[in-house]
Design an enzyme around this catalytic site. Structure first.
Site, short mmCIF file in Angstrom:
data_model
loop_
_atom_site.label_atom_id
_atom_site.label_comp_id
_atom_site.label_asym_id
_atom_site.label_seq_id
_atom_site.Cartn_x
_atom_site.Cartn_y
_atom_site.Cartn_z
N LYS A 22 0.85 -1.21 0.00
CA LYS A 22 0.00 0.00 0.00
C LYS A 22 0.87 1.25 0.00
CE LYS A 22 -1.74 1.51 4.13
NZ LYS A 22 -1.37 2.91 4.40
N ASN A 23 1.93 1.22 0.82
CA ASN A 23 2.73 2.44 1.00
C ASN A 23 3.75 2.67 -0.12
OD1 ASN A 23 1.18 2.88 3.20
ND2 ASN A 23 2.73 2.32 4.72
N ARG A 96 -3.97 10.43 3.16
CA ARG A 96 -2.87 11.38 3.28
C ARG A 96 -2.13 11.56 1.95
NH1 ARG A 96 -2.15 13.04 7.89
NH2 ARG A 96 -0.07 13.88 7.59
N CYS A 120 -4.96 7.53 9.30
CA CYS A 120 -5.25 7.04 10.66
C CYS A 120 -4.94 8.10 11.71
CB CYS A 120 -4.41 5.79 10.94
SG CYS A 120 -4.88 4.40 9.92
N ASP A 310 4.42 0.24 12.15
CA ASP A 310 3.21 -0.48 11.71
C ASP A 310 3.23 -1.96 12.10
OD1 ASP A 310 2.26 1.84 10.19
OD2 ASP A 310 4.01 1.42 8.97
N VAL A 332 7.99 6.69 16.67
CA VAL A 332 7.66 7.32 15.38
C VAL A 332 6.41 8.20 15.51
CG1 VAL A 332 7.13 6.92 12.94
CG2 VAL A 332 8.77 5.45 14.12
N1 EPU Z 1 6.06 14.46 10.64
C1 EPU Z 1 6.07 15.79 10.97
N2 EPU Z 1 5.87 16.71 9.94
C2 EPU Z 1 5.67 16.32 8.67
C3 EPU Z 1 5.68 14.94 8.34
C4 EPU Z 1 5.88 14.03 9.37
O1 EPU Z 1 6.24 16.15 12.14
O2 EPU Z 1 5.50 17.20 7.80
C5 EPU Z 1 6.22 13.45 11.73
C6 EPU Z 1 4.94 12.62 11.91
O3 EPU Z 1 4.01 13.29 12.71
C7 EPU Z 1 5.48 11.36 12.54
C8 EPU Z 1 6.86 11.21 11.89
O4 EPU Z 1 7.20 12.50 11.36
O5 EPU Z 1 5.63 11.53 13.93
C9 EPU Z 1 6.94 10.17 10.80
O6 EPU Z 1 5.97 10.44 9.80
P1 EPU Z 1 6.19 10.04 8.26
O7 EPU Z 1 6.12 11.29 7.46
O8 EPU Z 1 7.41 9.20 8.16
O9 EPU Z 1 4.93 9.16 8.00
P2 EPU Z 1 3.93 9.20 6.77
O10 EPU Z 1 4.65 9.40 5.50
O11 EPU Z 1 2.78 10.10 7.08
C10 EPU Z 1 4.10 6.65 6.22
C11 EPU Z 1 3.12 5.51 6.13
C12 EPU Z 1 2.69 5.10 7.53
C13 EPU Z 1 3.94 4.67 8.30
C14 EPU Z 1 4.96 5.81 8.31
C15 EPU Z 1 6.26 5.43 8.99
C16 EPU Z 1 2.00 5.93 4.06
C17 EPU Z 1 0.75 6.33 3.37
N3 EPU Z 1 1.96 5.95 5.39
O12 EPU Z 1 3.39 7.72 6.84
O13 EPU Z 1 1.85 3.97 7.36
O14 EPU Z 1 3.56 4.33 9.61
O15 EPU Z 1 5.25 6.24 6.97
O16 EPU Z 1 6.86 4.36 8.33
O17 EPU Z 1 3.00 5.61 3.45
C18 EPU Z 1 0.04 2.56 7.79
O18 EPU Z 1 0.33 1.98 6.73
O19 EPU Z 1 -0.81 2.12 8.62
C19 EPU Z 1 0.73 3.80 8.13
C20 EPU Z 1 0.32 4.63 9.09
#
Ligand code: EPU
Length: 438
Positions: A22-23, A96, A120, A310, A332
């Protein structure tokens, strides 16, 4: 709202097949927006997050065909066009991924409008890194009551960017913005998850020039144009870890077709330390409960190559059966233990703390977030009526209901189909005893 009534206490035994992650898949679909010729993505799962991204791409003139059985998807971005704000806004709160449309739409159309984001509820999930990245490339950002409008009056140009935290999404934002930006980009503090490396492979196939250097530095030389790609999506290692956890929690034996060792090494080490058994095969990994008592361990979630955030939720269920005190230090997301309320209702003993209990201080320790969990086991799990709160937490609830004695009602299960393909059918294939109410 759909629900399942689960008669627990039976091991899950059988085989499930994975498709693409998915990601990765949802980001690869956005990358196709940059290609001037059609792209073909193989192994795309039939999950609702893919449908949301397809819907948004179609609004922008991308034509898409997806065979849900084979997973073969063709995306033609040769006629990208402006979408109506009201139509985009209908997708508010659904995902997102729309934040990643910004760079590609600015390149293709000179402006972009993105709806309010969903995903989420596992923390604040701000997008400040994304907007800082886009401003470094020359984007002008305007927050509107219903969403965000972006423009790039001078086009996007390369930039030197340093992320305060190796965010997966912000790293993807840089990649999708930099490949056809004018000049060179250097990103330090990048996330290097396998899904990101797979996205880089796709962009390279499209004509991009990207190097991944040591110490989380990614360098990109902008090129004039990108073409489409053909790519077999990386398998979903989050789904693989989820079924592995389900096998352990239910004393079962599950062969996860398509799972690979290399991208799961950190998970496999922890699985073995907890007491889980696995055999690596060419076409997948068999996960099973070897019959011995499970061992309590300390897990700290982290960015790659650490233990993924995750992976922790489904594994917590199995760890309620370990003899002694297990710990999860979530580093995280600041708020990813909401799912433990339902497990406590089912008899688990889990306490949540504000301290960094894993041994290493993290950025949440001083900020009063409840981000460490202590699980005391073993405790018998009993049936309960529970509601799925989010994707991974929801999977863990279903696993708990499958492991518990008695009949549980799990509502809001449609949330799980955001990220798990054919979830209900797979439960049936594994011999679960349940009734599904759509
Ligand atoms: N963060 C910030 N500011 C930002 C972006 C992120 O403070 O502008 C913080 C977040 O709040 C968090 C941390 O940085 O505390 C990590 O966030 P990240 O940006 O790495 O996560 P994401 O890209 O929003 C993706 C996956 C998540 C997975 C995380 C970590 C997708 C769609 N989502 O999220 O997947 O947990 O990376 O590996 O790719 C899931 O599949 O259930 C899921 C939540």
């Amino acid at each position: 709202m759909s629900a399942i009534k689960i008669n627990g206490g039976k091991p899950l035994v059988g085989r499930v097949e994975l498709k693409g992650a998915k990601n990765l898949v949802t980001k690869a679909m956005v990358a196709a927006l940059l290609g001037e010729t059609p792209s073909r993505l193989l192994d795309v799962p039939h999950i609702s997050d893919v449908e949301v991204v397809s819907g948004l791409l179609e609004l922008h003139g991308v034509s898409i065909t997806h065979d849900p059985i084979s997973g073969d998807m063709v995306l033609d971005s040769s006629k990208v066009e402006q979408a109506r704000m009201v139509d985009i806004d209908a997708h508010a709160g659904s995902s997102r991924i729309p934040i990643l449309f910004c760079g590609p739409l600015l390149h293709r159309l000179g402006e972009a409008f993105i709806p309010g984001l969903g995903g989420c509820e596992i923390g604040d999930r701000p997008v400040d890194f994304h907007f800082d990245v886009l401003r470094s490339f020359g984007a002008v950002i305007e927050k509107l009551p219903t969403g965000t409008r972006l423009s790039a009056p001078e086009g996007l140009h390369g930039a030197k960017i340093s992320l305060p935290y190796p965010s997966v999404g912000a790293t993807e934002q840089v990649l999708l913005s930099a490949c056809v930006a004018d000049g060179k980009t250097e990103l330090s503090g990048a996330a290097i998850e396998p899904e990101i490396i797979d996205l880089i492979s796709i962009l390279q196939k499209m004509g991009a020039i990207i190097s991944v250097d040591t110490d989380r530095v990614i360098r990109i030389e902008g090129v004039k144009r990108l073409t489409g790609f053909t790519h077999n999506a990386l398998f979903d290692r989050n789904e693989a870890a989820s079924w592995a956890a389900a096998a352990l929690a239910t004393h079962g034996d599950i062969f996860v077709g398509g799972a690979r060792q290399v991208e799961m090494m950190t998970f496999l080490n922890v699985y073995r330390k907890v007491g889980g058994g696995f055999d690596i095969h060419d076409d997948g990994i068999r996960f099973f409960h070897p019959g011995d008592e499970l061992t309590p361990v300390v897990i700290e979630t982290d960015v790659h190559p650490g233990f993924m955030t995750d992976w922790q939720q489904p594994l917590v269920v199995a760890r309620t059966q370990a003899n002694g005190l297990s710990i999860v230090h979530e580093t995280v997301y600041e708020n990813r233990f909401g799912f433990t309320d339902a497990l406590r209702q089912m008899g688990a003993q889990i306490q949540i703390y504000k301290d960094c209990l894993g041994g290493h201080p993290c950025r949440f320790g001083q900020r009063n977030y409840l981000h460490s969990a202590v699980i005391s086991g073993p405790t018998k799990l009993h049936a309960a009526d529970i509601r799925v709160p989010d994707l991974r937490g929801g999977f863990s609830h279903v696993v708990a209901a499958l492991a518990a004695e008695g009949t549980s009602n799990v509502s809001n299960v449609q949330l799980i189909s955001r990220g798990y393909e054919r979830f209900i059918q797979k439960l049936g294939d594994l011999g679960a005893d349940f009734e599904f109410q759509a």
